[in-house]
Design an enzyme around this catalytic site. Structure first.
Site, PDB file in Angstrom:
ATOM      1  N   GLY A   1      55.392  29.872  24.733  1.00  0.00           N
ATOM      2  CA  GLY A   1      54.920  29.713  23.356  1.00  0.00           C
ATOM      3  C   GLY A   1      55.995  29.217  22.395  1.00  0.00           C
ATOM      4  O   GLY A   1      55.684  28.564  21.399  1.00  0.00           O
ATOM      5  N   ASP A   2      57.245  29.496  22.698  1.00  0.00           N
ATOM      6  CA  ASP A   2      58.334  29.163  21.764  1.00  0.00           C
ATOM      7  C   ASP A   2      58.532  27.655  21.584  1.00  0.00           C
ATOM      8  O   ASP A   2      58.462  27.150  20.461  1.00  0.00           O
ATOM      9  CB  ASP A   2      59.645  29.806  22.219  1.00  0.00           C
ATOM     10  CG  ASP A   2      59.677  31.299  21.976  1.00  0.00           C
ATOM     11  OD1 ASP A   2      58.975  32.022  22.702  1.00  0.00           O
ATOM     12  OD2 ASP A   2      60.388  31.738  21.061  1.00  0.00           O
ATOM     13  N   PRO A   3      58.844  26.927  22.647  1.00  0.00           N
ATOM     14  CA  PRO A   3      59.100  25.498  22.438  1.00  0.00           C
ATOM     15  C   PRO A   3      57.842  24.726  22.046  1.00  0.00           C
ATOM     16  O   PRO A   3      57.956  23.667  21.411  1.00  0.00           O
ATOM     17  CB  PRO A   3      59.654  25.023  23.788  1.00  0.00           C
ATOM     18  CG  PRO A   3      59.140  26.000  24.782  1.00  0.00           C
ATOM     19  CD  PRO A   3      59.064  27.317  24.055  1.00  0.00           C
TER      20      PRO A   3
ATOM     21  N   GLY B   1      57.712  25.279  18.448  1.00  0.00           N
ATOM     22  CA  GLY B   1      58.838  24.561  17.854  1.00  0.00           C
ATOM     23  C   GLY B   1      58.557  23.080  17.679  1.00  0.00           C
ATOM     24  O   GLY B   1      58.848  22.492  16.627  1.00  0.00           O
TER      25      GLY B   1
END
Lengths: 362, 411
Positions: B174-176, B179
């Site tokens: 989910g992070d990148p 981002g």
């Protein structure tokens, strides 16, 4: 014309599968006029088409010379054909750029426009395999597992959108666009968390860790499905307090270094703690005690989510089968307009007239 | 030299961990001046996440931190102190974008909400990227990448199919994803500001962005009430498709067959012309058996060889590339994807460049991630006009620092 941030911006999507179609879906929602030149019919499933093509004007395949003129009438061109396709059609990106310096062109492919794999055939699975994430996903005693859906192709679309919009801003300010060669393999190879740099710096591949990177960073069965916990060191005390097992007071669990040596034991405690609680109970405990806890929810459950409804997340697309509800705006704060789904070729004549001043067929 | 798209844009960067820093890494790669603001009391915990035994200043020696924070500048300010907060607001006056990925309530509690920022800079663009957004009943949930993936529906689609177990992706996926979307949001807001003079407050919920990457599953759910089954490495359209064991330890090749013609060629290539005439329905019905036939061939050879043999006859195939081998992958090496940059505290290693390969502007990493507080003098003195004495006073008061206070490994 909507009041979206991209109102008046002309985008040509030379489709294409998921990468080009997803990249331009957000452009359409934020107000751009997106014209999709249809690709091979098998490039998108019916469900993918319902989601990805809403809000776009669809034209049926026109002569390459006409397509070239449409590209030069656009501000942004997005394409995901095999490398060399545009050049073979007499519209090489370098030539289009030379003729129209402000034009932004984004080419999205599994392996890039140049390099030994540039000519490789690919699907979502093989593109995912080549990026590194696949090797990390799945149970250590089983084969690598692909993440659900078509993630490699969607990553191409996501970065295609962001890169195109960024380059378009550059063109607005500096007067010059660019040609962006996006390789899905590179997108993935650059998002390997700590595992990519660790392998390079310390040597050795990172193993698959299944659903437990560590006991406090994993996924557990619970009373009505699966739930996860992701506690960093700063949240471990709150998690332990919540679990309430006296054994967790012991130094071998409290201490960061010792805990790693007793991870199986800690997992066993957490398996037990999760087992008799529902996902809703676990989410509420996480919220209340500021412990990162999640629940595995299905798309069907998300469609019924009050939180997503309150934030107005879903769009409705009318289809022959009824009203489909699909993810809408990716974020709040800029005007978004849900799009209508057009039939293939519906706008051919209108687009040729409006973009090229032509009457008759394309 | 052609200019990068975001040259001239200044970003006040409050992000930490991975999702936010991934966004600002992209902004820096595209030419923005990204000023990373950390507090001596609350630094980006990725600096200290991985124990580096025996290393002094281990907060300046993290490869994990480095690869997602290159080309940024570091200034330290204790935001919970009124003097630190005021200095941050003076930085905001000179910035185009403020971006943060705190839990939803934190920025407001620091007295740095959108309205406050806007009073200091009329057209400021604020991007907030909390896990579940700034509004709604779920805004207080705490979540990192794997939790985002679970709460967005994606984990429910991932699984081998024979045991009912959902799986997490091997990275904090989910992070990148959030981002990259946040970087796009910044550009969209800049476009609007360029055209209208207006700023923006972007409320990006990481969970919502993640759900946009499985849109067709929502079509299926809403039209037919169906939840897609776990399909392992298989596909609903293509058969056979899978990941096959190769010669060597934990070596695999991924193969997809999209048509009868591709199947004929594969059957010939693996020495099983007897199977060449199977139709798609037959291949689906006999998938397990065909998997064994393919694996009998792949087990004898290395993944790279298997992929090359099949690509030579036009069949989609690629090695499953692990996190070590990817640094020597011929395609990435030929494309000069890996670059080596000097670092003042660490030995050299190969790092990824931006996958946004602008053919003309050619973005290239310029500098290692900043040491903690490395640009205090440049930003506080040069940009905000403080004297050396004032900076020294702030240091003495613990508002500005050159090292995290009481740093320990593990974040």
């Amino acid at each position: 014309m909507s009041g979206g941030p991209l109102a008046g911006v002309r985008v040509l999507e030379i489709g294409g599968g998921i990468p080009a179609a997803f990249a331009t879906r957000w452009m359409a929602g934020f107000g751009a006029e997106v014209v999709r030149s249809e690709g091979p019919p098998e490039a998108l499933t019916e469900d993918e088409g319902i989601y990805l093509l809403a809000g776009k004007r669809r034209i049926s395949v026109v002569e390459p010379t006409t397509l070239r003129r449409l590209a030069l009438a656009a501000d942004i061109v997005v394409e995901d054909r095999k490398p060399g396709t545009l050049a073979a059609w007499g519209m090489a990106p370098e030539d289009l750029r030379a003729e129209k310096p402000a034009l932004v062109i984004v080419s999205i492919t599994p392996f890039g426009q140049r390099g030994p794999y540039a000519g490789w055939e690919a699907t979502n699975l093989t593109a995912f395999a080549a990026g590194g994430i696949h090797s990390l996903t799945g149970h250590p005693s089983r084969p690598p597992l692909q993440t659900g859906g078509s993630q490699a192709l969607y990553l191409g679309g996501l970065h295609g959108f962001a890169a195109a919009i960024t380059a378009y801003f550059g063109a607005l300010v500096h007067g010059e666009g660019d040609w962006i060669d996006l390789a899905i393999q590179e997108i993935q190879a650059g998002m390997l968390e700590l595992y990519g740099p660790r392998s390079e710096y310390e040597g050795g591949p990172s193993p698959r860790t299944g659903n437990h990177v560590r006991a406090v960073w994993g996924l557990y069965p619970c009373a009505d499905g699966y739930a996860g916990v992701c506690a960093l060191e700063r949240q471990v005390p709150a998690l332990f307090a919540l679990v309430g097992d006296p054994a967790l007071e012991e130094e071998r669990f409290r201490d960061f270094t010792q805990r790693a040596e007793h991870d199986d034991e800690l997992q066993a405690i957490l398996y037990g703690w999760f087992a008799d609680k529902t996902r809703a109970e676990l989410l509420e405990l996480g919220r209340k005690h500021k412990v990162p806890i999640g629940a595995v929810l299905t798309p069907l459950e998300l469609l019924a989510s009050e939180g997503l409804a309150e934030r107005g997340f879903f769009d409705t697309v009318e289809t022959n089968e009824g009203s489909a509800r699909v993810p809408g705006r990716p974020f709040l704060g800029l005007p978004w307009v849900p799009g209508r789904w057009e039939a293939p070729g519906e706008s051919t004549a209108a687009v040729l007239r409006e973009w090229l001043g032509e009457e008759g067929v394309g | 030299m052609k200019r990068l798209p975001l040259e001239g844009i200044r970003v006040a960067d409050l992000t930490m961990v991975w999702a936010g820093p991934f966004a600002t890494k992209i902004l820096a790669e595209m030419g923005a001046e990204v000023i990373k603001v950390e507090s001596p009391q609350a630094w980006d915990l990725v600096r200290t996440l991985i124990p580096m035994p025996g290393v002094e200043e281990f907060w300046n020696c993290s490869y994990y931190f480095n690869d997602y924070n290159r080309d940024k500048k570091s200034v330290t300010l204790h935001l919970a102190d009124p003097r630190g907060r005021e200095l941050f607001l003076r930085l905001v006056e000179r910035s185009d974008v403020v971006i943060e990925n705190y839990r939803a309530d934190v920025l407001d509690k620091l007295g740095l909400g959108y309205e406050v920022l806007r009073e200091r800079k009329r057209d400021i663009i604020l991007v907030s990227m909390a896990g579940f957004g700034k509004t709604g009943p779920e805004r207080e949930y705490v979540g990192y990448g794997p939790i985002i993936e679970q709460m967005a529906g994606l984990a429910s689609l991932t699984g081998y199919g024979d045991d009912g177990v959902p799986y997490k992706t091997g990275i904090s996926y989910g992070d990148p994803v959030a981002g990259a979307a946040a970087a796009g949001a910044v550009a969209l807001a800049l476009i609007r500001r360029q055209r209208t003079g207006e700023g923006a407050f972007i409320d990006l919920a990481q969970r919502e962005v993640m759900a946009t990457l499985i849109g067709e599953a929502f079509v299926r759910a809403s039209l037919r009430g169906e939840v897609p089954p776990h399909r392992g490495n298989r596909d609903e359209r293509y058969a056979p498709q899978g990941v096959y064991r190769c010669f060597g330890e934990d070596r695999w090749v991924a193969i997809s067959v999209r048509s009868d013609e591709e199947w004929r060629r594969l059957a010939q290539a693996i020495g099983r012309p007897d199977l060449a005439s199977l139709t798609l329905p037959e291949r689906k019905a006999r998938h397990d058996e065909l998997d064994r036939a393919i694996e009998a061939w792949t087990e004898q050879i290395r993944p790279q060889v298997a992929a090359q043999v099949l690509q030579a006859v036009g069949v989609p195939a690629a090695p499953v590339i692990d996190t070590e081998a990817i640094h020597d992958d011929p395609n990435l090496v030929a494309r000069e994807f890996w670059v080596t940059l000097p670092h003042p505290r660490m030995k050299p290693w190969r790092q990824p460049r931006s996958p946004w390969r602008l053919a003309e502007a050619n973005p290239t990493p310029r500098r290692h991630a900043p040491l903690f507080g490395e640009h205090n003098t440049e930003i506080l003195g040069g940009l905000l006009g403080l004297s050396q004495e004032e900076i020294a006073e702030l240091e003495a008061a613990g508002i500005v620092g050159r090292a995290p206070v009481d740093a320990r490994p593990g974040g």
